[in-house]
Each structure stands twice: as structure tokens, then as C-alpha cells.
Design a protein around this motif. Structure first.
Motif, PDB file in Angstrom:
ATOM      1  N   THR A   1       2.184   6.430  -6.908  1.00  0.00           N
ATOM      2  CA  THR A   1       1.097   7.166  -7.545  1.00  0.00           C
ATOM      3  C   THR A   1       1.231   8.666  -7.316  1.00  0.00           C
ATOM      4  OG1 THR A   1      -0.332   5.278  -7.146  1.00  0.00           O
ATOM      5  CG2 THR A   1      -1.415   7.342  -7.698  1.00  0.00           C
ATOM      6  N   LEU A   7      -6.194   6.678  -4.695  1.00  0.00           N
ATOM      7  CA  LEU A   7      -5.119   6.269  -5.609  1.00  0.00           C
ATOM      8  C   LEU A   7      -5.687   5.922  -6.989  1.00  0.00           C
ATOM      9  CD1 LEU A   7      -2.953   4.177  -3.129  1.00  0.00           C
ATOM     10  CD2 LEU A   7      -2.626   6.533  -3.847  1.00  0.00           C
ATOM     11  N   LEU A  58      -6.367   9.155  -8.707  1.00  0.00           N
ATOM     12  CA  LEU A  58      -5.132   9.792  -9.182  1.00  0.00           C
ATOM     13  C   LEU A  58      -4.589   9.067 -10.414  1.00  0.00           C
ATOM     14  CD1 LEU A  58      -3.245  10.483  -5.820  1.00  0.00           C
ATOM     15  CD2 LEU A  58      -4.095  12.207  -7.413  1.00  0.00           C
ATOM     16  N   GLU A  59      -4.663   7.731 -10.366  1.00  0.00           N
ATOM     17  CA  GLU A  59      -4.129   6.956 -11.492  1.00  0.00           C
ATOM     18  C   GLU A  59      -4.962   7.130 -12.753  1.00  0.00           C
ATOM     19  OE1 GLU A  59      -1.929   3.415  -8.954  1.00  0.00           O
ATOM     20  OE2 GLU A  59      -3.932   3.079  -9.738  1.00  0.00           O
ATOM     21  N   PRO A  88      -3.672   8.813   2.451  1.00  0.00           N
ATOM     22  CA  PRO A  88      -2.980   8.650   1.170  1.00  0.00           C
ATOM     23  C   PRO A  88      -2.898   7.201   0.709  1.00  0.00           C
ATOM     24  CG  PRO A  88      -1.411   9.073   2.920  1.00  0.00           C
ATOM     25  CD  PRO A  88      -2.771   9.219   3.530  1.00  0.00           C
ATOM     26  N   LEU A  89      -3.252   6.256   1.596  1.00  0.00           N
ATOM     27  CA  LEU A  89      -3.242   4.849   1.193  1.00  0.00           C
ATOM     28  C   LEU A  89      -4.621   4.397   0.718  1.00  0.00           C
ATOM     29  CD1 LEU A  89      -1.148   3.341   4.164  1.00  0.00           C
ATOM     30  CD2 LEU A  89      -0.338   4.485   2.100  1.00  0.00           C
ATOM     31  N   GLU A 106       0.841  -1.209   0.000  1.00  0.00           N
ATOM     32  CA  GLU A 106       0.000   0.000   0.000  1.00  0.00           C
ATOM     33  C   GLU A 106       0.869   1.248   0.000  1.00  0.00           C
ATOM     34  OE1 GLU A 106      -3.919  -1.670   2.399  1.00  0.00           O
ATOM     35  OE2 GLU A 106      -2.605  -0.230   3.363  1.00  0.00           O
ATOM     36  N   ILE A 107       1.923   1.223   0.792  1.00  0.00           N
ATOM     37  CA  ILE A 107       2.808   2.383   0.855  1.00  0.00           C
ATOM     38  C   ILE A 107       3.515   2.577  -0.480  1.00  0.00           C
ATOM     39  CG2 ILE A 107       4.922   3.264   1.926  1.00  0.00           C
ATOM     40  CD1 ILE A 107       3.996   2.121   4.524  1.00  0.00           C
ATOM     41  N   ARG A 109      -3.721  19.126  -6.323  1.00  0.00           N
ATOM     42  CA  ARG A 109      -4.003  17.924  -7.110  1.00  0.00           C
ATOM     43  C   ARG A 109      -4.655  16.873  -6.203  1.00  0.00           C
ATOM     44  NH1 ARG A 109       0.413  13.985  -8.055  1.00  0.00           N
ATOM     45  NH2 ARG A 109      -0.547  12.233  -9.131  1.00  0.00           N
ATOM     46  N   ARG A 162       2.540   1.589  -3.432  1.00  0.00           N
ATOM     47  CA  ARG A 162       1.622   2.050  -4.471  1.00  0.00           C
ATOM     48  C   ARG A 162       1.303   3.533  -4.280  1.00  0.00           C
ATOM     49  NH1 ARG A 162      -4.785   0.963  -5.279  1.00  0.00           N
ATOM     50  NH2 ARG A 162      -4.935   2.251  -7.152  1.00  0.00           N
ATOM     51  N   SER A 163       1.053   3.904  -3.028  1.00  0.00           N
ATOM     52  CA  SER A 163       0.688   5.286  -2.751  1.00  0.00           C
ATOM     53  C   SER A 163       1.809   6.248  -3.141  1.00  0.00           C
ATOM     54  CB  SER A 163       0.362   5.412  -1.260  1.00  0.00           C
ATOM     55  OG  SER A 163       0.131   6.749  -0.921  1.00  0.00           O
TER      56      SER A 163
END
Lengths: 355, 108
Positions: free
Chosen positions: A342, B101, B104-105, B95-96, A335-336, B46, A338-339
Motif C-alpha cells: 500500500t 492502510l 491510503l487505499e 504502518p500496519l 500485514e507487512i 502523504r 499489505r502495508s
């Protein structure tokens, strides 16, 4: 201010669980000539100031903290003791010490001490945090790590770990404990009190702030331990060791990035992560290749606290990739990863060890 | 006023600290630091737009965080920003969070 006094006096914190050999270590270090100009603050725990009586070097450099546990009650007193020392040094009432060592109580989480140095309005302009040295005793250390979260926090915050009492512990057990220490905090330099020649310079100096000028210091601070982390970390965290025994879901891992990173986005990401998960991020330590910068930037954080980033004059080795080590509790590595990827628009990868 | 960056007060938050030799943000000149501040606002926006929040610089000294309905709070630095964002929206800014995510992606 005298010319001899550094603009920011480095502060070393010596921490470790009850009976793990902090005072013995301090005693051993204090005879080293490198420490002749070090002021020592020790904490008097309980009614009998045993630590005080064991400590040989009690003079005007030493201020005894008279009450209880550093983590909850003494923060104000600690600040006061440091301010008082500073004031007396300015007036010439004590010799101009160039380093301050604080011995914390065995039950203290080191974090409040770090924040006191970092954030107290007077202290932060005259002192800076240097290394955290954690003692772990080879006989009882494994049990402490299992049972007490303070012990884990002390280890995670460490820049140097001194494994004590290896001469009286079962060698196999000591080796297992050393492995476990490496798994929890792969970035700290691990020394054995009985076998290794401990000198003050190795333990106290060579901190993150020295990196700005010396690439050798940067190597010590970072490179070797990190590679080991990259190589063997995933096994120790997921495979070989039992996660329950491993101690409350603690995991250390390294992320590497081939591309340059955007400093601004990194700041946005890390502040956001620490706001939501700061308690679970015991440690962040890294060297980053920043877009638009020729030389790397070292970042270093303990729980919610992030030290000011340090600009290195050169890379510690031929490796130009950004590397970040996390020590987390109850957070998922993927998770970290990926975050961060991203947020920064980059892709993390498992790095192969560099020869 | 900080002579280095032309900003009143001068922050010592790690994302913008520039007070000691060898330490601080990578931007060293006043112009670079101002530029960095603008980019910091953009980068934060953002993410903040996911929560329907908007950040603006105020005179190079502080930031103003606003909701879509105009409710505003001052924030000092990025660490402060996220706790205020959570207060204003009543949501956790994680943020996780896979939803964030994914958003954002998807190139938002």
C-alpha cells in the motif's frame, strides 16, 4: 595513514551461545594466512579468562575486555578498545591490521555491538560492520533456541551460521536443527564445522559492502538462500513445525515485487515500521529494483539498525525482481505485505523459484 | 557544508546517506539529492496527513514537523520523524494499522 590500511576496516562479529564453539572456531580461523593481518578482540567473561587461555594468538593485537557481558556493560569498553586499537595502529604501535574480529560473550544480543560500530562518532569513520558469524552447537543448540531469546537474536543477526559439534551429535537431531536454523534465518550461509572446510575468506569476507563491485559476492550474499526461502518457507513457518516449538512466533518470509520500487516511499515505510516494530523485526535483507536506477540496491537491517544501502554494479543473476526477506517475531506476514504494498503502490507476490 | 550535495552538515542516516563510494542514497548529484529531499517530504506528508501532521524542509538541513494547531518540532531524519510524530499527536503511528492502510487505499 598507511596505504595498506583500508579506509574502513571491516569488523567481524563472532557470536554464539555459551559453549557453542566460538573460540574453537576462532582458533581454527586464526591459523589461516588470510587472517594474518586481523586484530582480535575477545571478551573475558567471568573470573577465569578461559577464552583468553584457549586462544593461541594473544599478542599486541589482542585487547582483553575485563568485565562481564558485552550487551549491557561493555559497550563503552568495546568502543574504547576499538578506538585504542585504531589509535595505536595510526601511531604505528601495532602492525597495520586490515580486519578486526570481535568475539562476543555467549549471552550477548549482537545488536549493541553492531550499533557501537555503526554509530560511535570515531569508530564509524574508520570501521564498518562486516559479517556476523554465529556458532550453534548441534548438541544443545535446539534447546538454546527454545529457551533463550539471545540465542534467537544471534541467529537472526547472522550472515554465516556455523553448526558445531556435528561429529558428536545425533545425526537426525543435527539435521532437524539445521532445518530449524534455515527456517529462522534462511538468508545466512549454513556451514558445518566438522564436515565443511571452513576458511577465513568464506566466513569473514564477501559481506554486503563487497557487493558493490562483485556480482559473485552478491550471489553468495543473497541469491541461493533466498530462493530456498521463497520455496519452502511458508511450510516451515506455518505448516510442518509447531509454532510453539518453533520458538516464540518467529517467522521468516520473502516478498517479491515485479515492478520497480520507489526508493523514497520505501524509506518512509521502513523507518515507520522500524520505529513501531523494530524490536520484532529481527532482520531485513533485500535487493531492490529502484525506479530510475539501472542496477539494484541492497538493503540490510538488524532490528532498529539499517546499514547504508549498497549499490550493486550488476544484478547477481537473471532475476530482476525486487526481493526482500524479513525475519520477524510476533508480526504477521500478511500485514507487512499489505502495508508495504500500500505504501509503495505496488503488489507483492509469492515468487516461483527460478531455475 | 557538504561539497557533494550542497547541504550543511550532511546526514548519514541510511535514507539519505551519500558519503562513501558505492554506498548511500541512489541520488548522487547535488540537484538530485535536493530533489530527493523534496520528494521525501511529499511522501512523508502523504502518510502524515492521516495524523493531521505536516512536514516541511528547513533549508535543506533539517525538517519541521507541525500539528494542525501549529505546534512544531525539528526532526533530523525519517527515523526521528516517527517518534516525534507520536509525541506530538499522542497516538501510535503504526504502518500496519488497517485504518491507515484503508485510508491510503481509498486514494487519500
Amino acid at each position: 595513514m598507511s596505504q595498506q590500511i583500508p579506509q574502513f576496516t571491516p569488523v567481524n562479529l563472532i557470536t554464539g551461545f555459551l559453549g557453542s564453539g566460538k573460540t574453537t572456531l576462532l582458533n581454527r580461523l586464526l591459523v589461516d594466512p588470510h587472517l594474518a593481518d586481523t586484530a582480535v578482540l575477545i571478551n573475558e567473561f567471568g573470573e577465569v579468562g578461559l577464552d583468553h587461555h584457549l586462544l593461541e594468538r594473544i599478542d599486541e593485537h589482542t585487547v582483553l575486555l575485563q568485565s562481564g557481558c558485552l550487551c549491557c556493560t561493555i559497550r563503552g569498553e568495546l568502543a574504547e578498545a576499538i578506538r585504542d586499537l585504531h589509535s595505536r595502529r595510526e601511531r604505528g604501535a601495532v602492525p597495520p591490521f586490515r580486519r578486526l574480529a570481535i568475539e562476543s560473550t555467549g549471552l550477548a544480543d549482537p545488536f549493541p555491538v553492531l550499533t557501537t560500530i555503526h554509530a560511535e562518532p570515531v569508530i564509524k569513520h574508520h570501521f564498518r560492520m562486516s559479517n556476523v558469524i554465529t556458532t550453534i552447537d548441534a548438541v544443545n543448540g535446539a534447546r538454546h533456541l527454545e529457551r533463550y531469546s539471545e540465542s534467537v537474536k544471534q541467529l537472526a543477526a547472522a550472515d554465516r551460521v556455523v553448526l558445531t559439534k556435528t561429529d558428536i551429535a545425533d545425526p537426525a537431531e543435527a539435521a532437524r536443527l539445521a532445518e530449524r536454523i534455515r527456517a529462522i534465518n534462511p538468508t545466512a550461509l549454513l556451514l558445518r564445522a566438522a564436515e565443511d572446510a571452513l576458511n577465513a575468506e568464506l566466513l569473514l569476507a564477501g559481506d554486503a559492502y563487497d557487493l558493490a563491485g562483485k556480482s559473485k559476492a552478491a550471489q553468495i550474499w543473497f541469491a541461493a538462500e533466498l530462493r530456498e526461502a521463497e520455496e519452502d518457507h511458508c511450510h516451515s513457518a506455518h505448516g510442518a513445525s509447531d509454532p510453539n516449538r518453533h520458538g516464540k512466533d518467529i517467522e521468516a518470509f520473502a516478498l517479491t515485487f515485479d515492478t520497480q520500487l520507489d526508493w523514497i516511499s520505501f524509506g518512509v515505510w521502513l523507518t515507520m515500521v522500524l520505529n513501531r516494530h523494530g524490536e520484532k523485526i529481527l532482520r531485513v535483507k533485500g535487493i531492490l529494483q529502484i525506479a530510475g536506477q539501472e542496477t539494484p540496491v541492497a538493503v540490510h537491517g538488524v532490528q532498529h539498525l539499517v546499514h547504508p544501502p549498497v549499490h550493486l554494479r550488476s544484478w547477481p543473476d537473471a532475476d530482476r525482481r525486487s526481493r526482500l526477506v524479513f525475519i520477524v517475531q510476533g508480526l504477521n506476514r500478511r500485514e507487512i505485505e499489505r502495508s508495504l504494498a500500500t505504501f509503495l503502490g505496488v503488489r507483492a507476490r509469492r515468487a516461483e523459484p527460478v531455475a | 557544508m557538504c561539497a557533494l550535495c550542497g547541504v550543511l552538515g550532511g546526514s548519514d542516516h541510511w535514507t539519505e546517506a551519500a558519503s562513501r563510494p558505492g554506498l548511500g542514497s541512489p541520488a548522487t548529484s547535488a540537484a538530485a539529492r535536493r530533489g530527493e529531499r523534496m520528494r521525501r517530504v511529499q511522501a512523508a506528508n502523504r502518510i502524515l496527513s492521516f495524523y493531521r501532521l505536516h512536514l516541511a524542509d528547513w533549508q535543506g538541513t533539517t525538517y519541521i514537523l507541525s500539528t494542525a494547531t501549529g505546534k512544531s518540532e525539528l526532526v533530523d531524519n525519517l527515523s526521528h520523524l516517527w517518534s516525534v510524530a507520536e509525541q506530538l499527536t499522542g497516538r501510535l503511528c503504526d504502518p500496519l494499522d488497517p485504518a491507515l492502510l484503508n485510508w491510503l487505499e481509498s486514494g487519500a
